[in-house]
Structure formats: structure tokens, C-alpha cells
Motif scaffolding. Structure first.
Motif: not given
Length: 282
Positions: A34-43
């Protein structure tokens, strides 16, 4: 890593480790697609997916920030604080989150008992079936069970009629203290952000107190562009960020392809006049 407001950063989402339905690996692939450049998983209150998320992001050449969403009780209500750029192996935050999680099991059993009283048997066991991590059994898992049983047509309907204050199945829980949550995030080298401020049922004076106290104890940001905010709220909380000197964050709060209103990476960009939270991560 660019600090431009046009960066497609998605810094709030959930995996099967808490109350999402996709694995960290599938989320990473979805973000990249989906074109994300910077990602974080925040469970929620859990760091168990961080190594998997980081490895999956690295394999896709996707910039990654380790994250968490901490459940906090403030003024008798639940609010959420996102920690970004944390050291996921930091002993202090791991232990603090473990204590925060401890009360979920008993609360879930009480929720099951409450639902039984209104003619819905087996809810606790049904919710456990949906909880990949039994330590993190939550209202969302009960909601999925109620939909599966045909009690409600979707999870949105569940939260209008069950599991919320004054409705069947509601059981309050005391989460972490705000000061503790921010302290854990800071000790782990991260930045504390108030998640989806538009969702809280506080008056203007109480929100002002929250912002000021959060800033006093070292909180740095608020989510401006997020899945549960309306376009009007994007403007409102953009102004709040400027007024209080907060960094602005952006995150879909994605849980599931069918349940979530907003997909990973599909939110509007942050307004250019705001300072993005990712500008502090060089």
C-alpha cells in the motif's frame, strides 16, 4: 529517513499478537503493497510481535519503528498511549506491560458471566478461541464471538449494544497509570504519543489537563491523522498539536481487512505546517 509530512508513515496497527487478525509478516507485506514508507506495529500492551515485524520489514526494505499501545486509566476512563521507536528488549517496559496485562484474564471471565446472565452462554470460551494470545483477551475477541453467534451483525453493532458502560458484558479494568506508561516508553528510548484523542469522552477542561500533564511528564506527540478521526477532527487535532507544541503522528489503527474503516497506508498526509513525529528519528 525523510521527515517530510508527505511521507507515507503508518505508525499504529495491530497483529494477532493482540487483537488484530493478521500476522506481523502479513501486515508488513500489506503496508509495503500500500506504499507505506515507515511502519510501526503497536500491539496492545505486548511486544511479542516486534522481532517478527522488524525482520519482515527489513526483508521488504521497509523502514520500521518498534512500537506498542499501552492501556492507561486516567480520570476513571481508558485512554491509549502509543510508544514509538522503543527498544523492544528493554526490561523496564517489558515488566511494566506484563503487570498491565495481568488483570485481563479475570476481567474476561467476569464479562463471560455477565453475558451468560442475558442469555449468551459460552462467551468466555468463545472469546478465547479468537485470542491468539490468551494473556491479551479483550473486548474485541468477545465482539467477534458475538458476531459469529449471530447475536450482532458486526463488531460495530456489538460495541453499541454490549461490552460498553451500562450495557451487558461491561466490566471496568484498571490499566497502567499515565505517568508510568510514559516513563516506560522514555526509559526504552521511545517517544510517547496520545492515540486517537478524538475518541475520548472528556470535556474541554479535562482534555486540556490531559495535554498539559502529558507534556509535563515528557509526552511528545498526539495522533492527528488516524482511522477513527473524521476530516474535521484532522483539523481540530492539528490545531491542538500546534497549540500545545506536540509532534503530529499518523496511523490507521488497522486491525482487520473487514472490520477496519481505513487500510494500512491509505490515510491523508499530515498537514505540511505540522512537525511529524518521525522527524525525531534520524
Amino acid at each position: 529517513m525523510s521527515s517530510f509530512s508527505t511521507l507515507n508513515a503508518d505508525l499504529h496497527c495491530h497483529s494477532v499478537i493482540s487483537d488484530g487478525t493478521l500476522t506481523p509478516e502479513i501486515l508488513a507485506e500489506r503496508a509495503k503493497a500500500n506504499g507505506v514508507n515507515l511502519w510501526a506495529l503497536t500491539d496492545h500492551d505486548e511486544l511479542g510481535g516486534q522481532q517478527r515485524a522488524k525482520a519482515a520489514a527489513s526483508a521488504l526494505s521497509l523502514d520500521y519503528l518498534a512500537g506498542v499501545e499501552i492501556s492507561v486509566t486516567w480520570m476513571g476512563q481508558t485512554i491509549h498511549i502509543v510508544g514509538l521507536g522503543i527498544d523492544a528488549d528493554h526490561v523496564g517496559i517489558i515488566e511494566g506491560l506484563r503487570r498491565t496485562r495481568d488483570g485481563r484474564g479475570n476481567r474476561a471471565k467476569l464479562m463471560g458471566e455477565q453475558l451468560l446472565k442475558v442469555g449468551i452462554p459460552g462467551a468466555y470460551e468463545g472469546a478465547l478461541h479468537y485470542a491468539g494470545n490468551h494473556e491479551l483477551i479483550s473486548r474485541t475477541h468477545f465482539a467477534r464471538f458475538l458476531v459469529e453467534q449471530g447475536v450482532c451483525k458486526d463488531t460495530e453493532h456489538v460495541f453499541k449494544n454490549y461490552l460498553v458502560e451500562d450495557k451487558p458484558g461491561y466490566v471496568p479494568h484498571m490499566w497502567a497509570k499515565l505517568d508510568d506508561a510514559v516513563a516506560w516508553i522514555k526509559a526504552a528510548g521511545g517517544v510517547a504519543v496520545i492515540a486517537h484523542p478524538g475518541r475520548y469522552n472528556f470535556n474541554a477542561m479535562q482534555m486540556d489537563e490531559l495535554y498539559k500533564h502529558f507534556k509535563d511528564i515528557g509526552g511528545l506527540g498526539i495522533e492527528v491523522i488516524t482511522g477513527s478521526h473524521s476530516p474535521d477532527q484532522y483539523l481540530t487535532f492539528g490545531k491542538i498539536a500546534q497549540q500545545y507544541g506536540f509532534l503530529a503522528s499518523r496511523g490507521s489503527d488497522f486491525h482487520d481487512p473487514d472490520e477496519s474503516h481505513i487500510d494500512l497506508g491509505t490515510l491523508p498526509h499530515l498537514p505540511e505546517h505540522l512537525t511529524p513525529v518521525w522527524s525525531v528519528f534520524h
